[in-house]
Design an enzyme around this catalytic site. Structure first.
Site, PDB file in Angstrom:
ATOM      1  N   LYS A  52     -69.744 -14.005  24.753  1.00 21.01           N
ATOM      2  CA  LYS A  52     -69.736 -12.694  24.095  1.00 21.01           C
ATOM      3  C   LYS A  52     -69.180 -11.637  25.058  1.00 21.01           C
ATOM      4  CE  LYS A  52     -73.490 -13.997  21.027  1.00 21.01           C
ATOM      5  NZ  LYS A  52     -74.925 -14.032  20.758  1.00 21.01           N
ATOM      6  N   GLN A  96     -80.350 -11.685  23.116  1.00 16.32           N
ATOM      7  CA  GLN A  96     -80.019 -13.086  22.840  1.00 16.32           C
ATOM      8  C   GLN A  96     -81.286 -13.850  22.471  1.00 16.32           C
ATOM      9  OE1 GLN A  96     -76.829 -14.494  22.767  1.00 16.32           O
ATOM     10  NE2 GLN A  96     -77.969 -16.190  21.870  1.00 16.32           N
ATOM     11  N   ASP A 119     -76.189  -7.126  15.597  1.00 15.39           N
ATOM     12  CA  ASP A 119     -76.453  -8.497  15.146  1.00 15.39           C
ATOM     13  C   ASP A 119     -76.833  -8.512  13.665  1.00 15.39           C
ATOM     14  OD1 ASP A 119     -76.055 -10.660  16.798  1.00 15.39           O
ATOM     15  OD2 ASP A 119     -77.938 -10.408  17.903  1.00 15.39           O
TER      16      ASP A 119
END
Ligand code: NDP
Length: 282
Positions: A52, A96, A119
């Site tokens: 990412k 994460q 997200d």
């Protein structure tokens, strides 16, 4: 001939287009910034975070990486999120997953400001998707929709079967397909006779986490097959939930693993980050 849906190529196209938007924003005085928090030292998570961050660099997005030890308290993690929520240089915040077991993941996700929840996991964004209001879409199902769109796959009136009902893939995928007028069935671990269900799918999406769960006899000839799964096979190689070699000759179109949904997930994360800035600046 089976159409291979190339997520790597489409993700590269999306990233190139994003770079132009990022340059435009930077010229206006604000370069998009994504904060990535990694708690603990899970190997797979480290790889995801590295990918990412690399993708941010390729697109001109500033990434801020925060590595916290596995014994970080929930309180300390929430304090870090509050700090990033208040930081004007940070447009998107990503924690994460999975977080260590002593931390309540739902509490962490809902601590992120909804307008920085790139997200798309925050309850406000999940609710917005549910009722068809604007918000951030979860990156993986969003990427799948882009892949279907790029392939010119018609969705309206088609029967879409999604195997898997997680909050981050299966359920939002079902809502997105429903919003495009598919007739949607969601299968899961308690579904009786999974093959009988999947064989009725015009669009079959596997989001389970079991290698080769979907075999050729479970697929209707000509179906569009999207493989979200990311597993390791007996030789340690990355593979999906679909037995690609056996299913590809039956399917009309299919995503490979790697090179299918994975790169799209990252491309949509970057898209959400750029959109966060564009929405704020108008
Ligand atoms: P979860 O473990 O949260 O959910 C898995 C789902 O699969 C559950 O709904 C479960 O059912 C269902 N399931 C499990 N076993 C079976 C079975 N034998 N038959 C039918 N359904 C079954 O996983 P995620 O949704 O987070 O991820 C799914 C996969 O996608 C994983 O491989 C993950 O690594 C991958 N992934 C890939 C991404 C990408 O970018 N390519 C991004 C995110 C995930 P039940 O609810 O009944 O337990």
């Amino acid at each position: 001939m089976t159409h291979i849906l190339d997520g790597k190529a489409l993700a590269a196209e999306i990233r190139a287009e994003l770079k132009t938007r990022v340059d435009r924003l930077a010229a206006r005085g604000h370069r998009p910034g994504l904060a990535v928090i990694l708690v603990g030292d899970d190997c797979a998570s480290q790889v995801y975070v590295r990918n990412k961050i690399k993708a941010c660099a390729d697109t001109g997005i500033t990434s801020l990486e925060f590595r916290m030890p596995a014994d970080t308290s929930e309180e300390a993690l929430l304090a870090k999120i509050a700090e990033l929520n208040a930081d004007p240089a940070v447009d998107g915040i990503l924690v994460q997953m999975p977080v260590p077991r002593h931390i309540d993941a739902r509490k962490v996700i809902d601590a992120i400001a909804p307008e920085k929840d790139v997200d798309g996991f925050h309850v406000c964004n999940a609710g917005a998707l549910m009722i068809g209001k604007p918000g951030f879409l979860p990156c993986t199902p969003y990427g799948v929709m882009k892949l279907l769109e790029k392939a010119g796959c018609s969705i309206e009136g088609k029967h879409a079967v999604i195997v898997g009902r997680s909050n981050i893939v299966g359920k939002p995928q079902a809502l997105l397909l429903l919003s495009k007028n598919a007739t949607v069935t969601v299968a899961h671990s308690r579904t009786a006779d999974l093959g009988a269900v999947t064989r009725t799918a015009d669009i079959l999406i596997a989001a389970v986490g079991r290698s080769k769960l979907i075999t050729a006899d479970m697929v209707k000839p000509g179906a569009v097959v999207i493989d979200v799964g990311m597993n390791r096979d007996e030789n340690g190689r990355l593979c999906g939930d679909v037995d690609f070699a056996a299913v590809a000759p039956v399917a009309g179109a299919i995503t490979p693993v790697p090179g299918g949904v994975g790169p799209m997930t990252i491309a949509m994360l970057l898209t959400n980050t750029v959109e966060a800035v564009e929405r704020r600046l108008g």
